[in-house]
Scaffold this motif. Structure first.
Motif, PDB file in Angstrom:
ATOM      1  N   ALA A  47     -30.613 -38.325   7.824  1.00 56.03           N
ATOM      2  CA  ALA A  47     -32.223 -38.955   7.666  1.00 56.03           C
ATOM      3  C   ALA A  47     -32.400 -40.033   8.783  1.00 56.03           C
ATOM      4  O   ALA A  47     -33.450 -39.961   9.557  1.00 56.03           O
ATOM      5  CB  ALA A  47     -32.118 -39.482   6.396  1.00 56.03           C
ATOM      6  N   HIS A  48     -31.469 -40.845   8.971  1.00 50.40           N
ATOM      7  CA  HIS A  48     -31.670 -41.990  10.177  1.00 50.40           C
ATOM      8  C   HIS A  48     -31.751 -41.345  11.353  1.00 50.40           C
ATOM      9  O   HIS A  48     -32.663 -41.654  12.297  1.00 50.40           O
ATOM     10  CB  HIS A  48     -30.362 -42.908  10.252  1.00 50.40           C
ATOM     11  N   LEU A  49     -31.014 -40.325  11.698  1.00 55.56           N
ATOM     12  CA  LEU A  49     -31.111 -39.494  13.168  1.00 55.56           C
ATOM     13  C   LEU A  49     -32.403 -38.889  13.284  1.00 55.56           C
ATOM     14  O   LEU A  49     -32.832 -39.085  14.395  1.00 55.56           O
ATOM     15  CB  LEU A  49     -29.850 -38.912  13.333  1.00 55.56           C
ATOM     16  N   ARG A  50     -32.824 -38.235  12.338  1.00 57.66           N
ATOM     17  CA  ARG A  50     -33.988 -37.433  12.272  1.00 57.66           C
ATOM     18  C   ARG A  50     -35.224 -38.556  12.418  1.00 57.66           C
ATOM     19  O   ARG A  50     -35.898 -38.357  13.192  1.00 57.66           O
ATOM     20  CB  ARG A  50     -34.266 -36.453  11.180  1.00 57.66           C
ATOM     21  N   ALA A  51     -34.983 -39.736  11.805  1.00 59.16           N
ATOM     22  CA  ALA A  51     -36.084 -40.601  12.134  1.00 59.16           C
ATOM     23  C   ALA A  51     -36.085 -41.179  13.474  1.00 59.16           C
ATOM     24  O   ALA A  51     -37.187 -41.370  13.938  1.00 59.16           O
ATOM     25  CB  ALA A  51     -35.949 -41.794  11.012  1.00 59.16           C
ATOM     26  N   LEU A  52     -35.015 -41.474  13.950  1.00 59.10           N
ATOM     27  CA  LEU A  52     -35.005 -41.813  15.309  1.00 59.10           C
ATOM     28  C   LEU A  52     -35.400 -40.759  16.321  1.00 59.10           C
ATOM     29  O   LEU A  52     -36.202 -41.050  17.371  1.00 59.10           O
ATOM     30  CB  LEU A  52     -33.481 -42.194  15.741  1.00 59.10           C
ATOM     31  N   THR A  53     -35.006 -39.587  16.058  1.00 57.70           N
ATOM     32  CA  THR A  53     -35.622 -38.491  17.221  1.00 57.70           C
ATOM     33  C   THR A  53     -37.013 -38.381  16.935  1.00 57.70           C
ATOM     34  O   THR A  53     -37.791 -38.115  17.877  1.00 57.70           O
ATOM     35  CB  THR A  53     -34.913 -37.025  16.821  1.00 57.70           C
ATOM     36  N   ALA A  54     -37.693 -38.530  15.592  1.00 56.42           N
ATOM     37  CA  ALA A  54     -39.164 -38.392  15.425  1.00 56.42           C
ATOM     38  C   ALA A  54     -39.796 -39.376  16.154  1.00 56.42           C
ATOM     39  O   ALA A  54     -40.861 -39.325  16.826  1.00 56.42           O
ATOM     40  CB  ALA A  54     -39.225 -38.180  13.856  1.00 56.42           C
ATOM     41  N   PRO A  64     -26.704 -30.584  14.066  1.00 53.33           N
ATOM     42  CA  PRO A  64     -25.850 -30.788  12.884  1.00 53.33           C
ATOM     43  C   PRO A  64     -24.521 -30.214  13.423  1.00 53.33           C
ATOM     44  O   PRO A  64     -24.396 -29.190  14.216  1.00 53.33           O
ATOM     45  CB  PRO A  64     -26.211 -30.000  11.788  1.00 53.33           C
ATOM     46  N   GLY A  65     -23.150 -30.575  13.013  1.00 51.98           N
ATOM     47  CA  GLY A  65     -21.938 -30.002  13.508  1.00 51.98           C
ATOM     48  C   GLY A  65     -21.071 -30.241  12.301  1.00 51.98           C
ATOM     49  O   GLY A  65     -21.481 -30.862  11.176  1.00 51.98           O
ATOM     50  N   LYS A  66     -19.692 -30.156  12.321  1.00 48.89           N
ATOM     51  CA  LYS A  66     -18.594 -30.364  11.243  1.00 48.89           C
ATOM     52  C   LYS A  66     -18.589 -31.914  11.168  1.00 48.89           C
ATOM     53  O   LYS A  66     -17.790 -32.463  12.127  1.00 48.89           O
ATOM     54  CB  LYS A  66     -17.649 -29.493  11.652  1.00 48.89           C
ATOM     55  N   MET A  67     -19.071 -32.263   9.955  1.00 45.05           N
ATOM     56  CA  MET A  67     -18.859 -33.795   9.772  1.00 45.05           C
ATOM     57  C   MET A  67     -19.638 -34.571  10.830  1.00 45.05           C
ATOM     58  O   MET A  67     -19.000 -35.846  11.308  1.00 45.05           O
ATOM     59  CB  MET A  67     -17.333 -34.135   9.510  1.00 45.05           C
ATOM     60  N   VAL A  68     -20.458 -34.045  11.626  1.00 43.29           N
ATOM     61  CA  VAL A  68     -21.041 -34.924  12.684  1.00 43.29           C
ATOM     62  C   VAL A  68     -22.653 -34.559  12.901  1.00 43.29           C
ATOM     63  O   VAL A  68     -23.057 -33.586  12.406  1.00 43.29           O
ATOM     64  CB  VAL A  68     -20.377 -34.729  14.218  1.00 43.29           C
ATOM     65  N   MET A  69     -23.359 -35.372  13.224  1.00 42.36           N
ATOM     66  CA  MET A  69     -24.820 -35.233  13.592  1.00 42.36           C
ATOM     67  C   MET A  69     -24.894 -35.810  14.873  1.00 42.36           C
ATOM     68  O   MET A  69     -24.420 -37.021  15.293  1.00 42.36           O
ATOM     69  CB  MET A  69     -25.615 -36.071  12.870  1.00 42.36           C
ATOM     70  N   GLU A  70     -25.673 -35.010  15.988  1.00 41.64           N
ATOM     71  CA  GLU A  70     -25.505 -35.389  17.341  1.00 41.64           C
ATOM     72  C   GLU A  70     -27.215 -35.573  17.631  1.00 41.64           C
ATOM     73  O   GLU A  70     -28.078 -34.622  17.051  1.00 41.64           O
ATOM     74  CB  GLU A  70     -24.941 -34.287  17.990  1.00 41.64           C
ATOM     75  N   ILE A  71     -27.576 -36.487  18.420  1.00 42.05           N
ATOM     76  CA  ILE A  71     -28.981 -36.573  19.029  1.00 42.05           C
ATOM     77  C   ILE A  71     -28.674 -36.067  20.515  1.00 42.05           C
ATOM     78  O   ILE A  71     -27.791 -36.386  21.143  1.00 42.05           O
ATOM     79  CB  ILE A  71     -29.321 -37.857  18.809  1.00 42.05           C
ATOM     80  N   ARG A  72     -29.310 -34.982  20.981  1.00 45.56           N
ATOM     81  CA  ARG A  72     -29.351 -34.600  22.224  1.00 45.56           C
ATOM     82  C   ARG A  72     -30.742 -34.027  22.820  1.00 45.56           C
ATOM     83  O   ARG A  72     -31.696 -34.063  21.962  1.00 45.56           O
ATOM     84  CB  ARG A  72     -28.135 -33.372  22.101  1.00 45.56           C
TER      85      ARG A  72
END
Length: 149
Positions: A47-54, A64-72
Motif C-alpha cells: 500500500a505504501h509503495l503504491r501510494a508513492l508511485t501514484a 511484486p516479488g518473493k517477499m519484496v516490493m520494488e519501485i522501478r
C-alpha cells in the motif's frame, strides 16, 4: 538515476527505518523493500509503495516479488532487458534461454519465448507463468542444463 524515483528514496528510507524487520535495497535505478523479516507487513508495504508511485506519476510502477516490493521505472523490466541484450552483436540471431524463480522474471520468460527461445521457471509459480518448463528446485535446473551441454 530516475528523477521521480530519486524523489521517493529519502522518504522511503525513513519509513523503512521506522519498521523493524523491513530492509531497503537501493538498486540505483530501482528501490526495493524486503519484508521477509516481517511477512505480516506485506499489505502495508504494498500500500505504501503504491501510494508513492501514484504520487510520482505514471513513470514509476510497483513490481511484486518473493517477499519484496520494488519501485522501478514503468518502461523497464527484465523482458525489456532481455530484448536489449538480444539486439547486441554477440546475441543477435541466437535463441535466448531464460531461467528464473520470481515474478520479476515473468516479462523475460515471455520475451524469451517470443524470440524463439526457451523459458524455465525454478520452483512453484505463485500463479500463471509464461515459462514453458518448470523445475522443482535449482538442482533440477542444473541437472537439465548439464544434460543440454
Amino acid at each position: 538515476p530516475h528523477p521521480a524515483l530519486d524523489g521517493s528514496k529519502a522518504g522511503l528510507a525513513e519509513w523503512v527505518a521506522a519498521r523493524p524487520g523491513l530492509l531497503l535495497e537501493d538498486k540505483e535505478r530501482a528501490v526495493a523493500v524486503h519484508y521477509r523479516g516481517q511477512p505480516q507487513a506485506a499489505g502495508e508495504v504494498e500500500a505504501h509503495l503504491r501510494a508513492l508511485t501514484a504520487a510520482a506519476g505514471p513513470e514509476l510502477t510497483v513490481q511484486p516479488g518473493k517477499m519484496v516490493m520494488e519501485i522501478r521505472p514503468a518502461a523497464a523490466d527484465k523482458g525489456v532487458a532481455l530484448g536489449t541484450l538480444m539486439a547486441l552483436p554477440p546475441f543477435r540471431g541466437r535463441r535466448p534461454l531464460m531461467i528464473g524463480d520470481d515474478l520479476t522474471d515473468e516479462p523475460a520468460f515471455a520475451a524469451a519465448m517470443a524470440a524463439g527461445g526457451r523459458a524455465c521457471r525454478v520452483g512453484a509459480a505463485d500463479g500463471p507463468t509464461a515459462a514453458e518448463m518448470c523445475f522443482a528446485d535449482p538442482a533440477a535446473a542444473r541437472r537439465w542444463l548439464a544434460a543440454q551441454a
